[in-house]
Scaffold this active site. Structure first.
Site, PDB file in Angstrom:
ATOM      1  N   SER A 114       0.839  -1.200   0.000  1.00 23.05           N
ATOM      2  CA  SER A 114       0.000   0.000   0.000  1.00 23.05           C
ATOM      3  C   SER A 114       0.873   1.249   0.000  1.00 23.05           C
ATOM      4  O   SER A 114       1.995   1.244   0.538  1.00 23.05           O
ATOM      5  CB  SER A 114      -0.847  -0.031   1.279  1.00 23.05           C
ATOM      6  OG  SER A 114      -1.431   1.214   1.534  1.00 23.05           O
ATOM      7  N   TYR A 156      -2.019  -0.506  11.033  1.00 20.53           N
ATOM      8  CA  TYR A 156      -2.246  -1.191   9.750  1.00 20.53           C
ATOM      9  C   TYR A 156      -1.065  -0.941   8.813  1.00 20.53           C
ATOM     10  O   TYR A 156      -0.503  -1.885   8.227  1.00 20.53           O
ATOM     11  CB  TYR A 156      -3.555  -0.692   9.105  1.00 20.53           C
ATOM     12  CG  TYR A 156      -3.630  -1.009   7.630  1.00 20.53           C
ATOM     13  CD1 TYR A 156      -3.863  -2.315   7.199  1.00 20.53           C
ATOM     14  CD2 TYR A 156      -3.428  -0.022   6.662  1.00 20.53           C
ATOM     15  CE1 TYR A 156      -3.899  -2.620   5.843  1.00 20.53           C
ATOM     16  CE2 TYR A 156      -3.454  -0.320   5.313  1.00 20.53           C
ATOM     17  CZ  TYR A 156      -3.693  -1.617   4.907  1.00 20.53           C
ATOM     18  OH  TYR A 156      -3.713  -1.920   3.559  1.00 20.53           O
ATOM     19  N   LYS A 211       2.045  -3.487   6.943  1.00 15.19           N
ATOM     20  CA  LYS A 211       2.479  -3.543   5.529  1.00 15.19           C
ATOM     21  C   LYS A 211       3.999  -3.363   5.451  1.00 15.19           C
ATOM     22  O   LYS A 211       4.671  -4.031   4.663  1.00 15.19           O
ATOM     23  CB  LYS A 211       1.760  -2.478   4.697  1.00 15.19           C
ATOM     24  CG  LYS A 211       0.284  -2.727   4.524  1.00 15.19           C
ATOM     25  CD  LYS A 211       0.003  -3.916   3.616  1.00 15.19           C
ATOM     26  CE  LYS A 211      -1.451  -4.338   3.635  1.00 15.19           C
ATOM     27  NZ  LYS A 211      -1.737  -5.627   3.038  1.00 15.19           N
TER      28      LYS A 211
HETATM   29  P1  NAD Z   1     -10.922  -6.998   1.682  1.00 16.40           P
HETATM   30  O1  NAD Z   1     -11.094  -6.937   3.149  1.00 16.40           O
HETATM   31  O2  NAD Z   1     -12.090  -6.803   0.821  1.00 16.40           O
HETATM   32  O3  NAD Z   1     -10.225  -8.395   1.284  1.00 16.40           O
HETATM   33  C1  NAD Z   1      -9.324  -9.054   2.120  1.00 16.40           C
HETATM   34  C2  NAD Z   1      -9.786 -10.513   2.211  1.00 16.40           C
HETATM   35  O4  NAD Z   1      -8.882 -11.232   3.055  1.00 16.40           O
HETATM   36  C3  NAD Z   1     -11.170 -10.667   2.813  1.00 16.40           C
HETATM   37  O5  NAD Z   1     -11.964 -11.487   1.978  1.00 16.40           O
HETATM   38  C4  NAD Z   1     -10.930 -11.343   4.173  1.00 16.40           C
HETATM   39  O6  NAD Z   1     -11.985 -12.194   4.532  1.00 16.40           O
HETATM   40  C5  NAD Z   1      -9.629 -12.091   3.908  1.00 16.40           C
HETATM   41  N1  NAD Z   1      -8.777 -12.328   5.084  1.00 16.40           N
HETATM   42  C6  NAD Z   1      -8.323 -11.430   6.005  1.00 16.40           C
HETATM   43  N2  NAD Z   1      -7.520 -12.035   6.890  1.00 16.40           N
HETATM   44  C7  NAD Z   1      -7.457 -13.344   6.541  1.00 16.40           C
HETATM   45  C8  NAD Z   1      -6.785 -14.477   7.057  1.00 16.40           C
HETATM   46  N3  NAD Z   1      -6.002 -14.401   8.146  1.00 16.40           N
HETATM   47  N4  NAD Z   1      -6.953 -15.671   6.434  1.00 16.40           N
HETATM   48  C9  NAD Z   1      -7.734 -15.784   5.343  1.00 16.40           C
HETATM   49  N5  NAD Z   1      -8.391 -14.741   4.798  1.00 16.40           N
HETATM   50  C10 NAD Z   1      -8.252 -13.542   5.397  1.00 16.40           C
HETATM   51  O7  NAD Z   1      -9.762  -5.950   1.307  1.00 16.40           O
HETATM   52  P2  NAD Z   1      -9.282  -5.442  -0.115  1.00 16.40           P
HETATM   53  O8  NAD Z   1      -9.649  -4.022  -0.232  1.00 16.40           O
HETATM   54  O9  NAD Z   1      -9.672  -6.387  -1.162  1.00 16.40           O
HETATM   55  O10 NAD Z   1      -7.704  -5.485   0.127  1.00 16.40           O
HETATM   56  C11 NAD Z   1      -6.915  -6.589  -0.287  1.00 16.40           C
HETATM   57  C12 NAD Z   1      -5.495  -6.355   0.139  1.00 16.40           C
HETATM   58  O11 NAD Z   1      -5.029  -5.141  -0.437  1.00 16.40           O
HETATM   59  C13 NAD Z   1      -5.299  -6.198   1.653  1.00 16.40           C
HETATM   60  O12 NAD Z   1      -4.101  -6.818   2.021  1.00 16.40           O
HETATM   61  C14 NAD Z   1      -5.217  -4.698   1.846  1.00 16.40           C
HETATM   62  O13 NAD Z   1      -4.459  -4.362   2.974  1.00 16.40           O
HETATM   63  C15 NAD Z   1      -4.512  -4.287   0.563  1.00 16.40           C
HETATM   64  N6  NAD Z   1      -4.774  -2.884   0.192  1.00 16.40           N
HETATM   65  C16 NAD Z   1      -6.058  -2.452   0.097  1.00 16.40           C
HETATM   66  C17 NAD Z   1      -6.312  -1.120  -0.240  1.00 16.40           C
HETATM   67  C18 NAD Z   1      -7.732  -0.594  -0.299  1.00 16.40           C
HETATM   68  O14 NAD Z   1      -7.916   0.616  -0.166  1.00 16.40           O
HETATM   69  N7  NAD Z   1      -8.739  -1.413  -0.515  1.00 16.40           N
HETATM   70  C19 NAD Z   1      -5.244  -0.252  -0.483  1.00 16.40           C
HETATM   71  C20 NAD Z   1      -3.942  -0.737  -0.383  1.00 16.40           C
HETATM   72  C21 NAD Z   1      -3.718  -2.073  -0.044  1.00 16.40           C
HETATM   73  C1  WQD Z   2      -9.712   9.564   0.866  1.00 18.69           C
HETATM   74  C2  WQD Z   2      -9.966  11.053   1.066  1.00 18.69           C
HETATM   75  C3  WQD Z   2     -10.241  11.689   3.364  1.00 18.69           C
HETATM   76  C4  WQD Z   2     -14.002   9.538   4.026  1.00 18.69           C
HETATM   77  C5  WQD Z   2      -6.909   4.717   3.015  1.00 18.69           C
HETATM   78  C6  WQD Z   2      -5.815   4.062   3.817  1.00 18.69           C
HETATM   79  C7  WQD Z   2      -4.700   3.624   2.906  1.00 18.69           C
HETATM   80  C8  WQD Z   2      -5.224   2.745   1.771  1.00 18.69           C
HETATM   81  C9  WQD Z   2      -6.380   3.382   1.060  1.00 18.69           C
HETATM   82  C10 WQD Z   2      -5.030   0.458   2.426  1.00 18.69           C
HETATM   83  C11 WQD Z   2      -9.194  11.654   2.242  1.00 18.69           C
HETATM   84  C12 WQD Z   2     -11.510  11.924   2.593  1.00 18.69           C
HETATM   85  C13 WQD Z   2     -12.847  10.057   3.475  1.00 18.69           C
HETATM   86  C14 WQD Z   2     -15.069  10.416   4.362  1.00 18.69           C
HETATM   87  C15 WQD Z   2     -13.765  12.252   3.541  1.00 18.69           C
HETATM   88  N1  WQD Z   2      -5.722   1.493   2.266  1.00 18.69           N
HETATM   89  N2  WQD Z   2     -12.740  11.393   3.229  1.00 18.69           N
HETATM   90  N3  WQD Z   2     -14.900  11.757   4.101  1.00 18.69           N
HETATM   91  O1  WQD Z   2      -7.251   7.734   3.766  1.00 18.69           O
HETATM   92  O2  WQD Z   2      -6.419   8.128   1.401  1.00 18.69           O
HETATM   93  O3  WQD Z   2      -6.389   5.858   2.354  1.00 18.69           O
HETATM   94  O4  WQD Z   2      -7.376   3.779   2.021  1.00 18.69           O
HETATM   95  O5  WQD Z   2      -3.873   0.289   2.309  1.00 18.69           O
HETATM   96  O6  WQD Z   2      -3.769   2.963   3.700  1.00 18.69           O
HETATM   97  O7  WQD Z   2      -5.351   4.985   4.779  1.00 18.69           O
HETATM   98  O8  WQD Z   2      -8.553   6.852   1.780  1.00 18.69           O
HETATM   99  O9  WQD Z   2     -10.919   6.755   1.138  1.00 18.69           O
HETATM  100  O10 WQD Z   2     -10.332   6.945   3.584  1.00 18.69           O
HETATM  101  O11 WQD Z   2      -9.937   8.899   2.083  1.00 18.69           O
HETATM  102  O12 WQD Z   2     -13.661  13.472   3.313  1.00 18.69           O
HETATM  103  O13 WQD Z   2     -16.100  10.004   4.886  1.00 18.69           O
HETATM  104  O14 WQD Z   2     -11.352  11.234   1.378  1.00 18.69           O
HETATM  105  O15 WQD Z   2     -10.028  12.702   4.308  1.00 18.69           O
HETATM  106  O16 WQD Z   2      -8.831  12.964   1.877  1.00 18.69           O
HETATM  107  P1  WQD Z   2      -7.107   7.261   2.399  1.00 18.69           P
HETATM  108  P2  WQD Z   2     -10.000   7.290   2.189  1.00 18.69           P
END
Ligand code: NAD
Ligand code: WQD
Length: 338
Positions: A124, A149, A153
């Site tokens: 991330s 969190y 990572k």
């Molecule tokens: P999500 O929660 O929709 O998917 C994650 C999945 O992993 C879920 O289905 C959950 O049930 C499963 N899971 C969690 N812990 C587990 C475990 N110990 N064993 C088996 N299954 C498990 O999240 P997502 O948005 O699809 O994110 C996927 C990956 O990408 C995550 O690692 C997240 O940290 C990373 N990521 C997400 C974002 C985002 O904004 N969505 C941004 C950057 C990185």
């Molecule tokens: C986006 C923008 C908020 C909600 C997060 C994690 C990051 C990554 C992606 C996993 C910001 C604003 C949000 C609301 C708002 N995940 N906002 N009202 O914070 O950039 O990133 O998700 O790895 O690690 O921190 O994403 O969608 O929460 O926010 O104004 O109700 O929207 O302040 O500017 P963020 P977000």
């Protein structure tokens, strides 16, 4: 290739499974459903005609993981499984460390036993911490995580970096996602957070369909184009295709690689809200509130490396992201829950 997809029932994993199937791969999902719904399997089948094999267990369960690896004979792993709610991680740092870092350790151990050498990890942009400059480059130092969190990572990236050093025959790709949004164009799959959404786009879609009264925009006095926070939103299907591109490249064997996956463009909260309202012809009620603790003003990726080495770049626009997210939410106002 036969791919072990941990967390494949989740938001990004499910979209990636669809693109894997479309490009001739065979995904096998391992997920404990802690943040997803079994209905996802039916949706993948509706879109692709294929229902992937599914193992329901926690990746930390070494005996079950071992048995799965013994019978499936994987060519590669895509490791999505993890908990991702920033706020919850502040309340329960141990849970986040155990689940995210613990599952990665178990996975690496079992991969080694079965000589599976290829892994793509869901990292991330959070690993950069508070950006000193934008756009962010892969060569920028890993920063100080702003929450537990983010720290998980960083720890997992370090584990995989150490692994690459120790065993040069491993191929490891760390994909640093920026802000994944949107949904599958069919409207059959999308983001389905439990409870009140933490992220912006699901809050907007739930407000647009009347599940929430109004969106609160966190802060209007940032040093940005309109005072609201700027992020690099990327369509989840583009992100899924980034994994397919990484898989293609991984076959060529190159040790450890790191790529930002974003569009390289910054969009403000207000721009996203007004674009959403315009392209979907719907009202999104909002009010301004104070800044959210831990938020940065601006965050977007330099995406040249992924284009150069993976031949991948994001194709979908902010308009597409808004249309597809709304389409999904309208067809599934309560997500996957029937
Ligand atoms: P999500 O929660 O929709 O998917 C994650 C999945 O992993 C879920 O289905 C959950 O049930 C499963 N899971 C969690 N812990 C587990 C475990 N110990 N064993 C088996 N299954 C498990 O999240 P997502 O948005 O699809 O994110 C996927 C990956 O990408 C995550 O690692 C997240 O940290 C990373 N990521 C997400 C974002 C985002 O904004 N969505 C941004 C950057 C990185
Ligand atoms: C986006 C923008 C908020 C909600 C997060 C994690 C990051 C990554 C992606 C996993 C910001 C604003 C949000 C609301 C708002 N995940 N906002 N009202 O914070 O950039 O990133 O998700 O790895 O690690 O921190 O994403 O969608 O929460 O926010 O104004 O109700 O929207 O302040 O500017 P963020 P977000």
């Amino acid at each position: 290739m036969k791919i072990c997809v941990t967390g494949g029932m989740g938001y990004i994993g499910s979209h990636t499974c669809v693109e894997l199937i479309k490009t001739g791969h065979t995904p096998v999902i391992i997920d404990n459903l802690v943040n997803s719904n079994k209905e996802v399997l039916n949706r993948i089948q509706k879109i692709t005609g294929v229902k992937p094999a599914f193992y329901e267990f926690d990746v930390r369960d070494e005996a079950k993981l071992d048995a799965c690896f013994a019978s499936e004979k994987f060519d590669a792993v895509i490791h999505f499984a993890g908990l991702k709610a920033v706020g919850e991680s502040v309340e329960k740092p141990k849970l986040y460390f155990d689940n995210n870092v613990g599952s990665s350790k178990t996975l690496i151990k079992v991969m080694k036993k079965y000589q599976v050498k290829n892994i793509i990890f869901s990292s991330s942009a959070t690993v950069y911490g508070t950006p000193k400059h934008v756009p962010l480059l892969e060569t920028d130092p890993i920063g100080q995580a702003t929450n537990p969190y983010g720290q998980t990572k960083i720890e997992i990236e370090k584990l995989l970096m150490a692994e690459a050093k120790q065993d040069p025959s491993m191929n490891i790709v760390l994909l640093r996602y920026f802000n994944p949004v949107g949904a599958h164009q069919s409207g059959l799959m999308g983001e389905d957070p439990w409870g009140t959404p933490n992220n912006l786009m699901p809050y907007i879609t739930q407000t647009a369909v009347g599940r929430r009264k109004e969106l609160t925009i966190f802060g209007k006095d940032y040093p940005t184009k309109d005072g609201t926070g700027v992020r690099d939103y990327i369509h989840v299907v583009d992100l899924a295709l980034g994994h397919v591109a990484a898989l293609k490249a991984i076959k060529e064997k190159w040790g450890l690689k790191i790529y930002n996956l974003g569009t390289g463009k910054g969009t403000s909260v207000l721009e996203l809200v007004t674009t959403f309202a315009r392209v979907n012809n719907v009202k999104v009620n909002y009010q301004f509130g104070p800044r959210r603790a831990g938020d940065v003003a601006e965050n977007y990726a330099d995406v040249k490396l992924a284009k150069k080495e993976l031949g991948w770049s994001a194709l979908y626009t902010i308009e597409d992201m808004c249309k597809d997210a709304y389409h999904w939410q309208k067809l599934n106002p309560n997500g996957y829950a029937q």
